[in-house]
Scaffold this active site. Structure first.
Site, PDB file in Angstrom:
ATOM      1  CE  LYS A  45     -38.825  30.174 -29.540  1.00 17.90           C
ATOM      2  NZ  LYS A  45     -39.047  28.792 -29.105  1.00 17.90           N
TER       3      LYS A  45
HETATM    4  C1  PLP Z   1     -40.002  28.378 -28.209  1.00 12.59           C
HETATM    5  C2  PLP Z   1     -40.230  26.915 -28.117  1.00 12.59           C
HETATM    6  C3  PLP Z   1     -41.465  26.395 -27.732  1.00 12.59           C
HETATM    7  C4  PLP Z   1     -42.629  27.274 -27.333  1.00 12.59           C
HETATM    8  O1  PLP Z   1     -43.137  28.006 -28.400  1.00 12.59           O
HETATM    9  P1  PLP Z   1     -44.051  29.280 -28.154  1.00 12.59           P
HETATM   10  O2  PLP Z   1     -44.148  29.958 -29.477  1.00 12.59           O
HETATM   11  O3  PLP Z   1     -43.343  30.107 -27.134  1.00 12.59           O
HETATM   12  O4  PLP Z   1     -45.354  28.792 -27.646  1.00 12.59           O
HETATM   13  C5  PLP Z   1     -41.604  25.024 -27.727  1.00 12.59           C
HETATM   14  N1  PLP Z   1     -40.591  24.204 -28.049  1.00 12.59           N
HETATM   15  C6  PLP Z   1     -39.396  24.666 -28.424  1.00 12.59           C
HETATM   16  C7  PLP Z   1     -38.311  23.711 -28.758  1.00 12.59           C
HETATM   17  C8  PLP Z   1     -39.168  26.037 -28.470  1.00 12.59           C
HETATM   18  O5  PLP Z   1     -37.967  26.505 -28.845  1.00 12.59           O
END
Ligand code: PLP
Length: 465
Positions: A112
């Site tokens: 993120k």
């Molecule tokens: C947010 C997240 C996901 C999922 O990603 P999306 O974009 O919501 O599909 C998977 N793994 C981790 C570690 C995340 O932080």
């Protein structure tokens, strides 16, 4: 570049408006009116670029003549300068045709950060230009919240409120949100699931009077400006592995469908992506959709990969928009019916179109632990449970072709130490900059799963800086 809503009933707007508002006023999600396209010579020219240069090249067409395009290259250097690896999103080879792209070298140790660091800086610049303030509201299943908080902390034109499901995020994830001392940061535990948190956020946005009163803005993955920076790392990996001459497949552990949608966008922009594989944990609504053409909402079951403990994937609507041949009215009707009945079915044409690019597999907790164990045994690498779901999905789905597969390394293993320890008997240490996380003081207010309580809390806590 202009942006349209997936529900076809909101004004067409420019990039900066999209970034500052998040969700369109008709309840839809914004998308670029058309996809920019890179030619083969343009892709060749990208090969030698640093990550920050590549980010500027790939994203610039989305900004058009927007003021956000000013000094954009400097902003990219600032956004990625603080990452703990000079390649920003390095590739590591695990097997003959399998690589992991490590997306966790940012400040909060999950992918993120790659988008959020850009968004925080773009936001600050846009508000300064306009002389405005904003209230950022988001829901998190664990990783978005801390990444958003890190990106917004101490920025005087912003307040940030993050709702997370009480007791359903890991200790590290919670502490990364609740130990931030800046007065503009508000992390709130909600008595409910991530989907409840997400519904509360949507409820606040759909209350247009409240939305205007507190100048509400979203930074969760429904915001196009969150998806856009994620497109860059697909280019980064594919170019390193021989694109545009050699195609690449990706496997993405998927929750809200944001990360994998960015891969889809990269493909629309001319990147030769062969297949997109979706990894689901036991909350496998997407795997059911892509394997059977039907999806039905079930209870959210807590798993070893909590950032994917989701039933309703908001960004799926962006892909559905294309499956519905960009007919916003038809999609709006389908989404309303899905909300009411909890079920949706694709037509045969939609199903086969989806299957021509996507495949999906479910990897349960036991399989996840086994993958962490076998990756460690064969390579010495320690992967987090989300990354392991992706690698497990590759093992189930890979057809033996010689096209390289990149599994996305979504979080640092130290973010989920209990799951990793259960699998391999080792507790991965936090990087030095976070080593004292356990000793920092927490601020952790909690609220009922009630829209009015959340709105009151926001009203009374904005502008306390
Ligand atoms: C947010 C997240 C996901 C999922 O990603 P999306 O974009 O919501 O599909 C998977 N793994 C981790 C570690 C995340 O932080």
């Amino acid at each position: 570049m202009r942006y349209i809503s997936t529900r076809g009933d909101a004004p067409v707007v420019e990039f900066e408006e999209v970034m500052l508002t998040g969700l369109a006023r008709d309840g839809g999600l914004y998308l670029p009116e058309h996809w920019p396209h890179f030619s083969t010579p343009e892709l060749h020219a990208m090969r030698g670029e640093s990550y920050a240069d590549l980010a500027a090249t790939v994203m610039r067409p989305f900004l058009g003549a927007s003021p956000a395009a000013q000094r954009f290259h400097d902003l990219m250097s600032r956004a990625y300068g603080g990452f703990g690896h000079s390649a920003v999103t390095p590739l590591k080879q695990l097997d003959h045709e399998l690589w992991v792209m490590e997306l966790f070298h940012g400040p909060t140790l999950a992918f993120k950060d790659v988008a959020m660091q850009v968004l925080g800086l773009m936001y600050e610049a846009a508000l300064a230009r306009r002389g405005e303030r904003a209230t950022i509201l988001g829901a998190t299943s664990g990783d978005t919240g801390s990444a958003a908080i890190e990106a917004c902390r101490g920025k005087s034109a912003l307040d940030i409120f993050i709702l997370y499901p009480k007791g359903r995020v890991s200790d590290v994830q919670r502490r990364q949100m609740t130990t931030v001392a800046d007065q503009n940061v508000h992390a709130i535990a909600i008595e409910g699931t991530f989907d409840d948190c997400q519904d509360l956020v949507k409820g606040c946005f759909n209350d247009l009077a409240f939305r205007d009163e507190v100048r509400l803005s979203a930074v969760n993955s429904i915001n196009w400006a969150r998806i856009m920076p994620q497109i860059v790392y697909y280019f980064h990996a594919a170019l390193a592995l021989g694109a545009p001459e050699r195609p690449v497949s990706f496997c993405v552990p998927t929750g809200n469908f944001g990360n994998i949608y960015a891969a889809y966008a990269a493909r629309q922009m001319g990147l030769p992506i062969e297949r997109l594989m979706i990894g689901s944990n036991v909350n496998d609504i997407l795997t059911r959709l892509f394997t059977t053409g039907r999806m039905a909402i079930e209870q959210v079951v807590p798993s070893l990969s909590p950032s994917m403990d989701i039933q309703v994937s908001s960004n799926l609507e962006r892909y559905l928009f294309d499956l519905f041949e960009r007919d916003g009215a038809a999609l709006a009707g389908t989404m309303r019916a899905f909300r009411e009945s909890g079920e949706m079915a694709l037509s045969n044409r939609q199903r086969s179109e989806a299957a021509s690019l996507f495949s999906a597999a479910r990897v349960d907790d036991e399989e996840t632990r086994a993958v962490i164990g076998s990756v460690y045994e064969r390579t010495g690498e320690v992967v987090d449970p989300h990354t392991a779901v992706g690698i497990g999905a590759v093992r189930k789905l890979h057809d033996g072709s010689d096209i390289p597969v990149v599994a996305l390394g979504c979080a640092h293993p130290a973010k989920f130490p209990d799951a990793v320890e259960a699998a391999i008997g080792l507790r991965p240490p936090l990087p030095a900059r976070l080593a004292d996380l356990d000793e920092r003081a927490e601020r952790a207010p909690s609220l009922a799963n009630a829209l009015k309580d959340v709105q009151d809390y926001v009203r009374t806590h904005i502008g306390s800086t």
